[in-house]
Design an enzyme around this catalytic site. Structure first.
Site, PDB file in Angstrom:
ATOM      1  N   SER A  22      -4.626  -0.752  -1.619  1.00 19.87           N
ATOM      2  CA  SER A  22      -3.704   0.263  -1.096  1.00 19.87           C
ATOM      3  C   SER A  22      -3.855   1.584  -1.843  1.00 19.87           C
ATOM      4  O   SER A  22      -4.143   1.609  -3.039  1.00 19.87           O
ATOM      5  CB  SER A  22      -2.262  -0.242  -1.263  1.00 19.87           C
ATOM      6  N   TYR A  76      -3.406   6.276   2.997  1.00 22.41           N
ATOM      7  CA  TYR A  76      -2.215   6.964   3.501  1.00 22.41           C
ATOM      8  C   TYR A  76      -2.550   8.443   3.510  1.00 22.41           C
ATOM      9  O   TYR A  76      -3.233   8.939   2.591  1.00 22.41           O
ATOM     10  CB  TYR A  76      -1.021   6.747   2.573  1.00 22.41           C
ATOM     11  N   THR A  84      -3.725   3.604   7.649  1.00 28.78           N
ATOM     12  CA  THR A  84      -2.396   3.124   8.054  1.00 28.78           C
ATOM     13  C   THR A  84      -1.637   4.220   8.787  1.00 28.78           C
ATOM     14  O   THR A  84      -1.491   5.334   8.281  1.00 28.78           O
ATOM     15  CB  THR A  84      -1.605   2.640   6.820  1.00 28.78           C
ATOM     16  N   LYS A 108      -4.580   0.759  11.328  1.00 34.82           N
ATOM     17  CA  LYS A 108      -3.549  -0.240  11.026  1.00 34.82           C
ATOM     18  C   LYS A 108      -2.162   0.253  11.450  1.00 34.82           C
ATOM     19  O   LYS A 108      -1.809   1.402  11.192  1.00 34.82           O
ATOM     20  CB  LYS A 108      -3.540  -0.511   9.514  1.00 34.82           C
ATOM     21  N   HIS A 163       3.895  -3.492   9.759  1.00 30.25           N
ATOM     22  CA  HIS A 163       4.008  -3.265   8.321  1.00 30.25           C
ATOM     23  C   HIS A 163       4.845  -4.369   7.650  1.00 30.25           C
ATOM     24  O   HIS A 163       5.617  -4.135   6.725  1.00 30.25           O
ATOM     25  CB  HIS A 163       4.648  -1.894   8.062  1.00 30.25           C
TER      26      HIS A 163
HETATM   27  C1  LIG Z   1       5.093  -5.378  -1.048  1.00 27.96           C
HETATM   28  C2  LIG Z   1       4.344  -4.791   0.113  1.00 27.96           C
HETATM   29  C3  LIG Z   1       3.737  -3.568  -0.020  1.00 27.96           C
HETATM   30  C4  LIG Z   1       3.015  -3.027   1.039  1.00 27.96           C
HETATM   31  N1  LIG Z   1       2.344  -1.834   0.867  1.00 27.96           N
HETATM   32  C5  LIG Z   1       1.528  -1.391   1.843  1.00 27.96           C
HETATM   33  C6  LIG Z   1       0.682  -0.284   1.619  1.00 27.96           C
HETATM   34  O1  LIG Z   1       0.666   0.305   0.543  1.00 27.96           O
HETATM   35  N2  LIG Z   1      -0.112   0.108   2.639  1.00 27.96           N
HETATM   36  C7  LIG Z   1      -0.138  -0.521   3.853  1.00 27.96           C
HETATM   37  O2  LIG Z   1      -0.880  -0.121   4.745  1.00 27.96           O
HETATM   38  N3  LIG Z   1       0.639  -1.595   4.076  1.00 27.96           N
HETATM   39  C8  LIG Z   1       1.460  -2.049   3.101  1.00 27.96           C
HETATM   40  N4  LIG Z   1       2.211  -3.177   3.319  1.00 27.96           N
HETATM   41  C9  LIG Z   1       2.088  -3.898   4.587  1.00 27.96           C
HETATM   42  C10 LIG Z   1       0.966  -4.923   4.504  1.00 27.96           C
HETATM   43  O3  LIG Z   1      -0.294  -4.309   4.473  1.00 27.96           O
HETATM   44  C11 LIG Z   1       0.976  -5.871   5.711  1.00 27.96           C
HETATM   45  O4  LIG Z   1       1.015  -5.122   6.900  1.00 27.96           O
HETATM   46  C12 LIG Z   1       2.124  -6.848   5.684  1.00 27.96           C
HETATM   47  O5  LIG Z   1       2.442  -7.240   4.370  1.00 27.96           O
HETATM   48  C13 LIG Z   1       1.772  -8.082   6.515  1.00 27.96           C
HETATM   49  O6  LIG Z   1       2.848  -8.953   6.588  1.00 27.96           O
HETATM   50  P1  LIG Z   1       3.025 -10.260   5.652  1.00 27.96           P
HETATM   51  O7  LIG Z   1       3.449  -9.744   4.315  1.00 27.96           O
HETATM   52  O8  LIG Z   1       4.109 -10.984   6.347  1.00 27.96           O
HETATM   53  O9  LIG Z   1       1.720 -10.986   5.614  1.00 27.96           O
HETATM   54  C14 LIG Z   1       2.957  -3.726   2.273  1.00 27.96           C
HETATM   55  C15 LIG Z   1       3.579  -4.961   2.398  1.00 27.96           C
HETATM   56  C16 LIG Z   1       4.260  -5.499   1.331  1.00 27.96           C
HETATM   57  C17 LIG Z   1       4.909  -6.850   1.483  1.00 27.96           C
END
Ligand SMILES: Cc1cc2nc3c(=O)[nH]c(=O)nc-3n(C[C@H](O)[C@H](O)[C@H](O)COP(=O)(O)O)c2cc1C
Length: 383
Positions: free
Chosen positions: A107, A130, A156, A252, A276
């Protein structure tokens, strides 16, 4: 780490080992968390077909995502602050992914930097971007990902502004953590975490600090996001980012067939059906509910991936059966990391791999590449 048989076991352990504010940061969704919950529960509404007396020998989960070989179609999602679940978290997770033969996505909002992760891995990883208002910084990030030989850019698109997550606000989440009595208590009760954290220098957003101009209050993630992320981001920006990057591009955060068609016209290599992890628009459909509609709209023209709510190998298999060429896990690997560092991430991937393998066999299939809708007995989300 004891007998960890399912992702829920790792979650339980992580809750005991990671300070509350960071555990909650992973285990949270926006507002009522309805979409976060639906991401998980909607999977259980899809039923598999049990088949018998078919040859179950020589099974294979090996496949490809955007033309790159994967040992199973499961990548690690980009997640912010991963280095706060466990010291040097991104570096450890990237190593575990590399050893397991699956892609790791770093990320923009990571604790360990692109260069940190590149220094401990031998194969290319993916970088998630981002888009900030400061375009020079964005261009610099893209160029750094290129220099580190990242083999895909994951752009994203569903976080131009931040969804409100009540737990983070109540916890006063920041990185590095503040030293109020409440935060000191949360950390003091997790001595193993503290010890490892004291053993690393990596405790802030290392992709950003020292690289972006005028970074004022990065410790407050929500304030910084509001100040720096570009709320005017548009499809035109996707075009210049694609050009500057020049390599495989994955978009994404697509949850609507109309947006999927727009994404198609950008010439990207793949899209990720995602909300997300339920952290942005609470009240939106789950990812798995929207997957069939998006596959129906664009699935024959672009590679469709999905994330959100995958907690088992069965979930991966269902997503593949409904047309996803690849999937991603966020919380499952974060719980593994919090529970047991690199070994915990390896365990999370092994749990998912084993569940997928056995389920595939019991559905009468031997090769993930042959999985299609025929393994589904009932799907309430069918188009
Ligand atoms: C703690 C956390 C931080 C996240 N940070 C980002 C991020 O920095 N960039 C991003 O594109 N998605 C981020 N996401 C979304 C994840 O990439 C992903 O879409 C999501 O976690 C998928 O669902 P799941 O946790 O149920 O597998 C984050 C998700 C979580 C749980």
């Amino acid at each position: 780490m004891g007998a960890n048989l399912e992702i829920a076991d790792l979650k339980k352990l992580a809750r005991r080992r990671v300070p509350k504010m960071f555990f909650d940061y992973a285990d949270s969704g926006a507002w009522t968390e309805g979409t976060y919950r639906a991401n998980e529960t909607d999977f259980s509404r899809i039923k598999l077909r049990q088949r018998i007396l078919v040859d179950m020998t020589n099974r294979s989960l090996a496949s490809e995502m955007i033309g790159q070989p994967v040992s199973m179609p499961v990548a690690l999602s980009p997640t912010g602050l991963t280095g706060m679940q466990h010291a040097d978290g991104e570096m450890l997770a990237a190593q575990a992914a590399e050893e397991a033969g699956v892609p790791f996505t770093l990320s923009t909002m990571s604790i360990c930097s692109i260069e940190d992760v590149a220094s401990v891995t031998t194969k290319p990883f993916w970088f998630q971007l981002y888009v900030m208002k400061d375009r020079d910084f964005v261009i610099n990030l893209i160029d750094r990902a290129k220099a580190a030989k990242c083999s895909a850019l994951v752009l994203t698109l569903d976080l131009q502004i931040l969804g409100q997550r009540h737990k983070d606000i109540r916890n006063g989440l920041s990185a590095p953590p503040k030293f109020t009595p409440k935060h000191i208590w949360q950390m003091a009760t997790r001595p193993g975490w503290c010890l490892k954290m004291l053993g690393t220098q990596r405790r802030t957003f290392r992709n950003i600090v020292g690289h972006a101009k005028s970074v004022t209050d990065l410790s407050s993630l929500s304030a910084w996001t509001a100040e720096q992320f570009d709320p005017k981001l548009s499809w035109n920006d996707v075009a210049w980012i694609k050009e500057r990057w020049g390599g495989p591009l994955i978009l994404k955060g697509i949850l609507d067939p109309e947006d999927a068609r727009m994404a198609l016209s950008t010439g990207a290599d793949a899209i990720i059906v995602s909300n997300h992890g339920g952290r942005q628009l609470d009240g939106a459909h789950s990812s798995i509910a929207m997957l069939p509609r998006i596959v129906d709209a664009v699935g024959d023209k672009i590679e469709v991936h999905m994330d959100g709510g995958i907690r088992s190998g069965q979930d991966v298999l269902k997503a593949v059966a409904l047309g996803a060429k690849g999937t991603y896990i966020g919380r499952p690997f974060l719980y593994g990391l919090g529970a047991g560092g690199k070994q915990g991430v390896t365990t999370a991937l092994e749990i998912i791999r084993k569940e997928m393998d056995i389920t595939m066999a019991l559905c009468g299939k031997r090769d993930i590449k042959t999985i299609d809708g025929s393994i589904i007995a009932e799907n309430p989300f069918a188009v």
